[in-house]
Design a protein around this motif. Structure first.
Motif, short mmCIF file in Angstrom:
data_model
loop_
_atom_site.label_atom_id
_atom_site.label_comp_id
_atom_site.label_asym_id
_atom_site.label_seq_id
_atom_site.Cartn_x
_atom_site.Cartn_y
_atom_site.Cartn_z
N LYS A 140 0.85 -1.19 0.00
CA LYS A 140 0.00 0.00 0.00
C LYS A 140 0.89 1.25 0.00
O LYS A 140 1.93 1.26 0.66
N PRO A 141 0.48 2.32 -0.70
CA PRO A 141 1.26 3.58 -0.69
C PRO A 141 1.12 4.29 0.64
O PRO A 141 0.10 4.19 1.31
N ILE A 142 2.17 5.01 1.02
CA ILE A 142 2.17 5.78 2.26
C ILE A 142 1.69 7.20 1.96
O ILE A 142 2.18 7.84 1.03
N GLU A 143 0.71 7.64 2.75
CA GLU A 143 0.24 9.02 2.59
C GLU A 143 1.34 9.97 3.07
O GLU A 143 1.85 9.84 4.17
N SER A 144 1.67 10.94 2.24
CA SER A 144 2.80 11.81 2.59
C SER A 144 2.46 13.30 2.52
O SER A 144 2.40 13.98 3.55
N THR A 145 2.30 13.81 1.33
CA THR A 145 2.11 15.25 1.15
C THR A 145 0.92 15.76 1.95
O THR A 145 -0.19 15.24 1.84
N GLY A 146 1.21 16.80 2.77
CA GLY A 146 0.17 17.40 3.58
C GLY A 146 0.01 16.77 4.95
O GLY A 146 -0.72 17.30 5.80
N THR A 147 0.70 15.68 5.22
CA THR A 147 0.60 15.02 6.52
C THR A 147 1.77 15.44 7.42
O THR A 147 2.76 16.02 6.95
N ASP A 148 1.66 15.14 8.69
CA ASP A 148 2.76 15.44 9.62
C ASP A 148 3.96 14.56 9.30
O ASP A 148 3.81 13.36 9.00
N PHE A 149 5.14 15.15 9.37
CA PHE A 149 6.35 14.37 9.11
C PHE A 149 6.61 13.42 10.28
O PHE A 149 6.55 13.81 11.45
N THR A 150 6.91 12.17 9.96
CA THR A 150 7.31 11.18 10.96
C THR A 150 8.38 10.29 10.36
O THR A 150 8.22 9.80 9.22
N ASP A 151 9.46 10.11 11.12
CA ASP A 151 10.57 9.31 10.58
C ASP A 151 10.22 7.83 10.49
O ASP A 151 11.00 7.03 9.95
N GLU A 152 9.06 7.46 11.00
CA GLU A 152 8.63 6.07 10.89
C GLU A 152 8.29 5.72 9.44
O GLU A 152 8.52 4.60 8.99
N PHE A 153 7.75 6.72 8.71
CA PHE A 153 7.34 6.49 7.33
C PHE A 153 8.05 7.37 6.31
O PHE A 153 8.07 7.05 5.12
N HIS A 154 8.63 8.47 6.79
CA HIS A 154 9.21 9.45 5.87
C HIS A 154 10.73 9.55 6.02
O HIS A 154 11.26 9.37 7.12
N ASP A 155 11.35 9.89 4.92
CA ASP A 155 12.79 10.17 4.89
C ASP A 155 12.97 11.57 4.32
O ASP A 155 12.77 11.79 3.12
N ALA A 156 13.31 12.53 5.20
CA ALA A 156 13.41 13.93 4.76
C ALA A 156 14.71 14.13 3.99
O ALA A 156 15.80 13.92 4.52
N ILE A 157 14.57 14.56 2.74
CA ILE A 157 15.77 14.82 1.92
C ILE A 157 16.08 16.31 1.87
O ILE A 157 17.17 16.71 1.44
N ALA A 158 15.10 17.14 2.30
CA ALA A 158 15.31 18.60 2.30
C ALA A 158 14.26 19.25 3.17
O ALA A 158 13.20 18.68 3.44
N THR A 159 14.60 20.46 3.64
CA THR A 159 13.63 21.27 4.37
C THR A 159 13.57 22.64 3.72
O THR A 159 14.60 23.17 3.27
N ILE A 160 12.38 23.21 3.66
CA ILE A 160 12.21 24.53 3.07
C ILE A 160 11.34 25.36 4.01
O ILE A 160 10.60 24.81 4.82
N PRO A 161 11.42 26.70 3.89
CA PRO A 161 10.54 27.53 4.72
C PRO A 161 9.08 27.22 4.38
O PRO A 161 8.70 27.14 3.22
N ALA A 162 8.31 27.01 5.40
CA ALA A 162 6.90 26.69 5.18
C ALA A 162 6.17 27.89 4.59
O ALA A 162 6.28 29.01 5.11
N PRO A 163 5.46 27.71 3.49
CA PRO A 163 4.71 28.83 2.88
C PRO A 163 3.58 29.32 3.77
O PRO A 163 3.09 30.44 3.57
N ASP A 164 3.23 28.51 4.75
CA ASP A 164 2.14 28.88 5.67
C ASP A 164 2.52 28.33 7.04
O ASP A 164 3.05 27.21 7.15
N PRO A 165 2.26 29.10 8.12
CA PRO A 165 2.62 28.60 9.46
C PRO A 165 1.99 27.24 9.79
O PRO A 165 2.57 26.45 10.55
#
Length: 202
Positions: free
Chosen positions: A147-172
């Motif tokens: 099954k695909p992992i829901e990613s975009t728009g969800t809270d980041f968690t290292d259990e499912f996500h691997d952050a390759i970059a960080t950018i300034p959030a366009p919205d708080p």
């Protein structure tokens, strides 16, 4: 009756006319030797009872120990059986993990190809063929627990996500959330098959 007879009749301890029993009743008499024999018999019986009781206690203790050993053995065997069944179940469930993981890059390529040909009317038939193959492949993966992992728009968690970059959030409200997904992640039977590579807002 003469004088001699009268003398016999008046013998002390007898009654006139009673017969004199010259022999004692030996069955009712108790000699010292008989008393000693009775004591020895009683001691012998006591020792025999004590020996039997001791053997009974030893046998009971041995039986209790054997029972404990049996219960421990049964508990160990039951744990081994459950562990083996669990391992077997996990092995069967995830036996194709390597093969399924190898198919994911192919799915990625199909998705990129479909995205690149979006809006290209000249290659519509080719696109339809690609979509058909892609849908069959995705269906096959789903049937096998992928099954695909829901990613975009969800809270980041290292259990499912691997952050390759960080950018300034366009919205708080997007701080700490996944802004973009560069490579989709997948799970196999609720186990991470591949982490999603994402961009996180900060």
């Amino acid at each position: 009756m003469n004088k001699k007879d009268k003398k016999q009749d008046n013998t002390p301890g007898t009654e006139p006319g009673a017969a004199i029993d010259p022999v004692m009743d030996l069955d009712e008499a108790t000699t010292p030797e008989a008393e000693i024999q009775d004591v020895e018999d009683d001691d012998s019986e006591s020792e025999e009872v004590a020996d039997l009781f001791k053997k009974y206690e030893e046998t009971q203790a041995a039986l209790d120990q054997k029972t404990k050993d049996y219960l421990y053995l049964m508990a160990d065997f039951d744990n081994f059986r459950k562990r083996t069944m669990k391992e077997k179940s996990e092995l069967i469930k995830n036996a194709a993990e390597k093969v399924l993981r190898g198919l994911l890059p192919i799915v990625d390529d199909f998705e990129r190809g479909l995205e690149a040909t979006k809006g290209d009317e000249s290659g519509e038939q080719v696109r339809q063929g690609m979509e058909l193959i892609y849908n069959k492949l995705v269906k096959f993966l789903a049937e096998n627990g992928v099954k695909p992992i829901e990613s975009t728009g969800t809270d980041f968690t290292d259990e499912f996500h691997d952050a390759i970059a960080t950018i300034p959030a366009p919205d708080p409200s997007l701080k700490g959330k996944v802004i973009d997904t560069t490579t989709k992640g997948y799970t196999l039977n609720d186990k991470v098959l591949r982490h999603a590579k994402v961009v996180v807002g900060e």
